[in-house]
Design an enzyme around this catalytic site. Structure first.
Site, PDB file in Angstrom:
ATOM      1  N   CYS A 233      -9.210  11.550   2.964  1.00 13.93           N
ATOM      2  CA  CYS A 233      -9.881  11.372   4.274  1.00 13.93           C
ATOM      3  C   CYS A 233      -9.408  12.362   5.149  1.00 13.93           C
ATOM      4  CB  CYS A 233      -9.925   9.926   4.725  1.00 13.93           C
ATOM      5  SG  CYS A 233     -11.185   9.605   5.733  1.00 13.93           S
TER       6      CYS A 233
ATOM      7  N   HIS B 219     -11.368   6.535   0.000  1.00 16.35           N
ATOM      8  CA  HIS B 219     -10.338   5.326   0.101  1.00 16.35           C
ATOM      9  C   HIS B 219     -10.284   4.332  -1.121  1.00 16.35           C
ATOM     10  CE1 HIS B 219      -8.771   6.454   4.137  1.00 16.35           C
ATOM     11  NE2 HIS B 219     -10.066   6.553   4.609  1.00 16.35           N
TER      12      HIS B 219
END
Length: 504
Positions: free
Chosen positions: A353, A450
């Site tokens: 991310c 994630h």
């Protein structure tokens, strides 16, 4: 205008703390599992949480997009775990206000899954009373679908200077007419003074609302501590509701919030050395839990001021709520130089991310979404650039990865668009969709997903590809077993029938 809430039917009980980090979140998770095993439909609720560890909710009150699909909302990771313990999907109404810290004195405010923008603390305290109707509406919606609602307070309920703008502790308890159990932490010391001090700071009406107190995180012989409880009860008049002993399995459950980062624990395994720099405003760091649990992985947190260990096989850059300040923290600690040296020695680098965004040439924030407008030079390890902006992407992923040949599960939670030639070499290809990027030599990689290391097959494949030793660890089963063990311990330590009788 909010829709009229459905009729309330659940009994409710609120746990407030004498301070932050007394273990309220873990207690609610364990009690939720224990009461759910007794056949009750249990739901967690926390009016306001402050955490950069968030989860994608199963619902949203956002308008559907052009494709007719409503985007998901987000809630605190602790409430998602509590929902899991109760056997329910996570809902935006279980944590209607989520604060995601972006600076020392400011946070992004998320209301029922929808970002309201960035608010300095002094402005947010003026906003809070306006959020109480939405908080009450969410609570009533949760209560309408449950037999028992376990409500968690925020921080300490005795912060008198915050009382006028409170939406998460006593003011909320009064609005919802909730009985309160006060929780104190014996492990840090001063539990007796904390409970008596709370009694001193509460008003008469607030004292009357507290049904009793319990001592959490206890170690040792209770017989030695029992006189302290007698003194507390004699001073306050509050009944002693029991002592919950230190739960050794807490490390097998996702960490609740940023307080866990003050004392990050490294993995106990041996083998592949993964170094994780403690970057600014780290977010969703439970991504690392499955790796830390692997016996063939030695996961090491690198604190500010420490160098990245030369023996590291992989440097992992985790998510952050603020990508550009995280890059600044990397340079301030000299980790950018360490990473280049690590690559020259043949090491590997992975970014997740914000960590993925940092690996590119530049990060642009023209609208000042994560701080002052501007741009910051990236680490230049992937041929990409990122512009922060647009709508937040919140989506759960469950797909086959054509590159690894394994099933991948996880979620995306980010703002910004990444572009560049580096995306032509994707890290993953999920049901035909390219995800992330890999450098030409294959030693630098990253993506937005994630939670992907929670997929056991993918984790085993990836560890093997990194030169490590994978095990047969079932991470989801490990979490479930820890929740069951926590519930078992609370059944042993506390009188759960008496606690349930306090709920109304």
């Amino acid at each position: 205008m909010l829709d009229p809430p459905p009729p309330r039917r659940a009994r409710s009980l609120m746990l407030q703390g004498t301070s932050s980090d007394v273990g309220k979140s873990l207690l609610v998770a364990g009690l939720a599992r224990a009461y759910a095993r007794r056949g009750l439909k249990v739901a967690p609720f926390k009016a306001q949480n402050m955490s950069n560890n968030a989860a994608v909710a199963a619902d949203s009150d956002l308008a559907p997009g052009p494709d007719g699909t409503a985007p998901k909302g987000e809630i605190g990771r602790a409430q998602a775990l509590q929902a899991q313990a109760a056997g329910l999907p996570p809902s935006i109404h279980m944590n209607p206000v989520l604060l995601k810290p972006q600076a020392m004195v400011g946070s992004q405010v998320v209301l029922r899954g929808r970002p309201l923008g960035n608010w300095p603390a002094r402005h947010y305290h003026k906003l809070k009373p306006q959020l109480l109707p939405a908080v009450m509406d969410s609570f009533n919606r949760v209560a309408a679908e449950a037999d028992l609602v376990l409500v968690e307070g925020a921080g300490a309920g005795t912060e008198t200077y915050l009382r006028k703008s409170d939406i998460a502790n006593m003011r909320f308890a009064e609005a919802a007419d909730l009985p309160v159990v006060l929780v104190t932490d014996n492990d840090r010391g001063g539990a007796m003074a904390a409970v008596v001090g709370s009694w001193c700071l509460h008003s008469e009406a607030e004292r009357a609302r507290i049904a009793g107190y319990l001592v959490n995180k206890f170690r040792g012989y209770f017989s030695l501590y029992e006189p302290a409880c007698e003194t507390i009860t004699a001073t306050t008049g509050w009944p002693f509701l029991g002592v919950a002993r230190w739960f050794e399995g807490a490390g097998r459950l996702p960490a609740e919030d940023a307080l866990a980062l003050e004392r990050p624990a490294s993995g106990a395994g041996q083998g592949l050395v993964i170094a994780v720099p403690h970057i600014a405003r780290m977010a969703n760091f439970d991504d690392l839990d499955p790796l830390s649990a692997e016996p063939g992985v030695d996961l090491r947190w690198v604190r500010p001021g420490e160098p990245i260990p030369a023996e590291a096989d992989l440097v992992l850059l985790p998510g952050s709520k603020t990508t550009r300040p995280a890059l600044d923290s990397i340079r301030a600690n000299g980790w950018d130089i360490d990473i280049l040296a690590h690559l020259r020695r043949g090491g590997r680098v992975l970014g997740i991310c914000a960590g993925f965004q940092m690996l590119g040439h530049r990060v642009h924030d023209p609208e000042g979404i994560e701080g002052p407008p501007g741009e910051t030079e990236g680490l230049g390890l992937l041929d990409i650039e990122t512009t922060i902006g647009g709508d937040k992407r919140l989506v759960e992923i469950a797909a086959e990865d054509a590159i690894s040949g394994t099933r991948v599960t996880g979620y995306e939670m980010h703002m910004g668009v990444t572009r560049g030639p580096g995306l032509e070499r994707p890290w993953l290809r999920l049901d035909g969709r390219a995800e992330g990027a890999v450098s030409a030599d294959g030693r630098v990689m990253g993506g937005y997903l994630h939670g992907l290391f929670g997929a056991d097959g993918f984790r085993r494949h990836w560890l093997t590809a990194m030169g490590g030793r994978a095990s047969g660890l079932d991470h989801a089963a490990r979490v479930e077993a820890a929740l069951d063990a926590l519930a078992d311990q609370l059944e042993h330590d506390l009188d759960l029938d008496a606690l349930l009788a306090l709920a109304r």
